[in-house]
Motif scaffolding. Sequence first.
Motif, PDB file in Angstrom:
ATOM      1  N   SER A 107      -6.508   0.915  -7.120  1.00  0.00           N
ATOM      2  CA  SER A 107      -5.120   1.131  -6.615  1.00  0.00           C
ATOM      3  C   SER A 107      -4.708   2.425  -6.152  1.00  0.00           C
ATOM      4  CB  SER A 107      -4.295   0.669  -7.580  1.00  0.00           C
ATOM      5  OG  SER A 107      -2.904   0.996  -7.279  1.00  0.00           O
ATOM      6  N   ASP A 108      -3.992   2.544  -5.263  1.00  0.00           N
ATOM      7  CA  ASP A 108      -3.536   4.118  -4.807  1.00  0.00           C
ATOM      8  C   ASP A 108      -2.940   4.754  -6.031  1.00  0.00           C
ATOM      9  OD1 ASP A 108      -1.283   2.360  -4.359  1.00  0.00           O
ATOM     10  OD2 ASP A 108      -0.530   3.364  -2.640  1.00  0.00           O
ATOM     11  N   ILE A 109      -2.007   4.031  -6.863  1.00  0.00           N
ATOM     12  CA  ILE A 109      -1.458   4.632  -7.836  1.00  0.00           C
ATOM     13  C   ILE A 109      -1.827   4.425  -9.353  1.00  0.00           C
ATOM     14  CG2 ILE A 109       0.901   4.573  -6.718  1.00  0.00           C
ATOM     15  CD1 ILE A 109       1.542   2.225  -8.453  1.00  0.00           C
ATOM     16  N   GLY A 110      -3.161   3.952  -9.423  1.00  0.00           N
ATOM     17  CA  GLY A 110      -3.858   3.213 -10.496  1.00  0.00           C
ATOM     18  C   GLY A 110      -3.816   4.136 -11.741  1.00  0.00           C
TER      19      GLY A 110
ATOM     20  N   ARG B  43      -5.530   7.796  -0.438  1.00  0.00           N
ATOM     21  CA  ARG B  43      -4.951   6.742   0.580  1.00  0.00           C
ATOM     22  C   ARG B  43      -3.800   6.527  -0.274  1.00  0.00           C
ATOM     23  NH1 ARG B  43      -7.086   2.195  -2.587  1.00  0.00           N
ATOM     24  NH2 ARG B  43      -8.685   2.792  -3.987  1.00  0.00           N
ATOM     25  N   GLN B  44      -2.880   5.644   0.415  1.00  0.00           N
ATOM     26  CA  GLN B  44      -1.538   5.251   0.200  1.00  0.00           C
ATOM     27  C   GLN B  44      -1.313   3.870   0.854  1.00  0.00           C
ATOM     28  OE1 GLN B  44       1.764   5.616   1.715  1.00  0.00           O
ATOM     29  NE2 GLN B  44       2.852   5.107  -0.159  1.00  0.00           N
TER      30      GLN B  44
ATOM     31  N   ALA C 165       0.256   3.605   4.379  1.00  0.00           N
ATOM     32  CA  ALA C 165      -0.158   4.676   5.247  1.00  0.00           C
ATOM     33  C   ALA C 165      -1.524   4.741   5.272  1.00  0.00           C
ATOM     34  CB  ALA C 165       0.350   6.091   4.500  1.00  0.00           C
ATOM     35  N   GLY C 166      -2.113   4.053   4.861  1.00  0.00           N
ATOM     36  CA  GLY C 166      -3.835   3.916   4.718  1.00  0.00           C
ATOM     37  C   GLY C 166      -4.332   5.304   4.311  1.00  0.00           C
ATOM     38  N   TRP C 167      -5.449   5.727   4.837  1.00  0.00           N
ATOM     39  CA  TRP C 167      -6.087   6.721   4.331  1.00  0.00           C
ATOM     40  C   TRP C 167      -5.581   8.084   4.534  1.00  0.00           C
ATOM     41  CZ3 TRP C 167     -10.953   7.956   2.390  1.00  0.00           C
ATOM     42  CH2 TRP C 167     -11.307   9.324   2.346  1.00  0.00           C
ATOM     43  N   ARG C 168      -5.510   8.782   3.647  1.00  0.00           N
ATOM     44  CA  ARG C 168      -4.729  10.232   3.558  1.00  0.00           C
ATOM     45  C   ARG C 168      -5.806  11.319   3.561  1.00  0.00           C
ATOM     46  NH1 ARG C 168      -0.792  10.798   5.600  1.00  0.00           N
ATOM     47  NH2 ARG C 168       0.281  12.338   4.360  1.00  0.00           N
ATOM     48  N   GLY C 169      -6.895  11.028   2.787  1.00  0.00           N
ATOM     49  CA  GLY C 169      -7.745  12.394   2.877  1.00  0.00           C
ATOM     50  C   GLY C 169      -7.327  13.779   2.473  1.00  0.00           C
ATOM     51  N   ASP C 170      -7.489  14.521   3.333  1.00  0.00           N
ATOM     52  CA  ASP C 170      -6.799  16.052   3.520  1.00  0.00           C
ATOM     53  C   ASP C 170      -5.582  16.065   4.207  1.00  0.00           C
ATOM     54  OD1 ASP C 170      -8.892  16.750   1.724  1.00  0.00           O
ATOM     55  OD2 ASP C 170     -10.090  17.255   3.462  1.00  0.00           O
TER      56      ASP C 170
END
Length: 672
Positions: A551-554, A154-155, A158-163
Motif C-alpha cells: 500500500s502507498d500508506i502501508g 507512489r500515491q 496520483a500514481g507514480w511519484r518517484g523523485d
Amino acid sequence: MPLPIGPDYHMHVRTASDPALSPDGRRLAFTMRWFDQDTMKARSEIQLMDLPDGEPSAVTTQSDSEMPAWSWDGSSLAFLRPDEKKRRQVWIVPASGGEARQITSQRLGVDSFAWSPAANSIAYRADVDPNVPPEDHDPERDPLPRVARRIRYRQDGAGWRGDAFRHLFVVNCDTGISAQLTYGEADDGPPVWSPDGERIAFISDRSPFRDTTCRNEVYVIPVTGAQGDRWSGGLYMAGSIGWSPDGQRLVVVGAEQPEQVGGYGLSCQGWIYVLEPGTYPSRITDDSVRPLSTASGHPIGFDNPELRWTPEDDVLFVADAKGQSYLCSVPAEGGETRMVTPGGQQITGWTADTNGTTAITVAVPTENTGDLYSVDVASGTQERLTALNDSYFKEHPAATLEKFTVRRDDFDIECRVWLPPDFDPARRYPLLLDVHGGPHGVFYDAFYPIHQVAATNGYVVLAPNPRGSSSYGLEFATEVHGDWGGGDYLDVMAAVTEALKRPYVDESRVVLHGSSYGGYMASWAVGHTDRFRAAVIAAPVTNLPSFYGTSDIGVSFSEVQFGGRRSDNMSWYVRHSPLTYASNVSTPVLLLHGEDDQRVLIEQSEQYFVALMRSGKTVEFVRLPKTNHGIFRARHPKIRQEYFSRMLAWFERWLRDTEIIFGPPSNGHRPR
C-alpha cells in the motif's frame, strides 16, 4: 409509484463545489460538475450568481474549469483548466465576462492556488520532477525504467511519484513570470496568504521520517522566497490553515500524537489549535467535534478547507459530530464550541465573507445530492441558493432515514436505517448491511449512493458506525487500533441482531456490502459467520502482511492500526487477516477492485479470490480498469454504473429463490 434511484443516477444529476465569495460579498462563484451523456466524460464549469437571489450563469464555457478564486479587488476570477496538452494551469477571466487567459505554464500542471489579498499575484503548487523526460520523448521507442529510492514512491490517485515533489510558486498575473518558493524532498502546500500579502503559510512533510510516518508541520515563508519558519512545534500533524486578522497568529486543525491521527492524516480525530511563534500550540476545541481538514490531513491533498478568524476574535470552521456536519464557532482564546447550523446533513465545503457574518456551505442532506446554502452566522438561519436536482428527485425520491443505538462495552453504537420511499411496515424486506471504510470513516445523515441505490430498489439498508468511526470522540475512534476483526466486528453483528428484531426485516434474506476497510470487515465476516446470503466486497484488505509492503500508506498506517512493525508482530498480522479464514467461507462472494488502486492494491483481491476458488467456494472477481481506490468517484461514469449494477444483480441472484420485495425494475435489473 416512485421510480428507484438507478445505477446510472450520476448521469442525471449535477453537483456544486468550491464556493468563492467576492470581496464585497455580493457575488458567489462556484464549480458546477456533471457527466456528459453523449461523450461519457466528466465536465465542469465556473458559474456565477448574484446574492441573495440571483440565478447562476456560466462564466466559462469550456470543459474542466474548476476551483474559482476572486482577485483582491473583485474584478477577476482565477480558476484551473487544462491547457492544450491537458495539463491543469491557472487561468484568469474578467468577472464581467470575456475571454480567459492562461497565466501559468507548468510542465506537470498546477493542482492548487490562492490569490494574494493585496497584489496582482497568485501563489500556486506544482510538481517538480528531476526525472521527467523531454516533451518529445517517445515511450514506445525508448521505454525508461523508473527507480524508487524511498518507501513513499507512489500515491493513490496520483500514481507514480518517484523523485517528484510538490512545491510552491508565485506568479505575477501581469507578466506571467513565476518564481519558485520552496525546494527539497518534501510535499508542500496548499498556499495560504497572510492578510498583508507578504507571507505564505503552508503544510509540509519535510522530515527525516517522512517515509515511515504521516507527520507534517506548518511553515511560514516570505513571498521573497527567503528561509521560512516552522510554527507548529509540538504538533504531530496539521491540516487546514487560517490567519488571524492581524497576521500574528495562525489557526490550524491538528493533533499531537500519531495514534490520534490513525497512522495517516487526520481521519481519526483533530482539534483546532492556535499557533504563535515561540509558544506551544494552544488547543481551543474538545472531542465533541471533529473539524473538517485538508484531504486526509496530508499535504498531498489539493484543498484547504477554510478556517475563518473573524474580527470579533472567533474562529469559524466546519466539523462533524456523531455523523452530522455543522458550521461551528469557537472563541480564539478557547471556550464552548457553538454549532451554528442545525445538522442533519454533511457539509463538504464552505466559505465566508471577510467579516464572518455570512457563510456559504455545500451541504448534502438525506434527500438529494446537495446544494449551496447561505448561512447567517449569528442566527444559524440557512437559505438554499440552488436547486440543482429537484426535478430528478421528484421522480426518484430518496430513501428515508431512521436511527437506533446498540450498547456494547460501554459504547453507544449508532446505526442508520434507510427505508424505501414507498416503505410499507406490513411487508418484509431483505436487509443489506453496509460497512464503511477507514476504519475512521463514518456514515452521515446524508445522501450516500450505495444506500440510496439499494434502498430505493427495495432493500432496508443498515449502516452502523462501529468503534473506530470518527466524529464520536478520540476514545471511540482509537478503540479499533490493534483489534481489527475484534470489537468492531462484534459491534457490526450486534447492529444486525438488533435490526432483525424489526418485523419488516426478513431474517432469511440478509446480504452484506463493504469497501476498503468495509471490504476487510465484509471478508472477515463471511469467514466467521454464515449469516449472509451474499456478499459484495470492494477493494478489501484481506492480507495484512502484504498490505504493509504494497500500500502507498502501508508502513505509517499499519504500524499504528496493527500495533507495530510487521517483522515484530507477524503472528498478529496473519491472525487478523481475512485470507487466513477463506476456507471457512460459505457465502457467495463478488469481489470488485480497481486495477490502478495504490491504497489497497488489487493483489489483496487476487489473493482472496484464489484462496476462495482453491477452497471450492462461490466467488466472482471483477477488475475495474483505470480505477483507483475511490471507486465511487471513478473518473469514468461507466465504472460507477457497473459497480452499482453488479451489486444489485449479485444480491438478486442469490435471493431469487425466495420471495423478494423490490422496487420497479430499472436498467435491466428485474427480480427473477
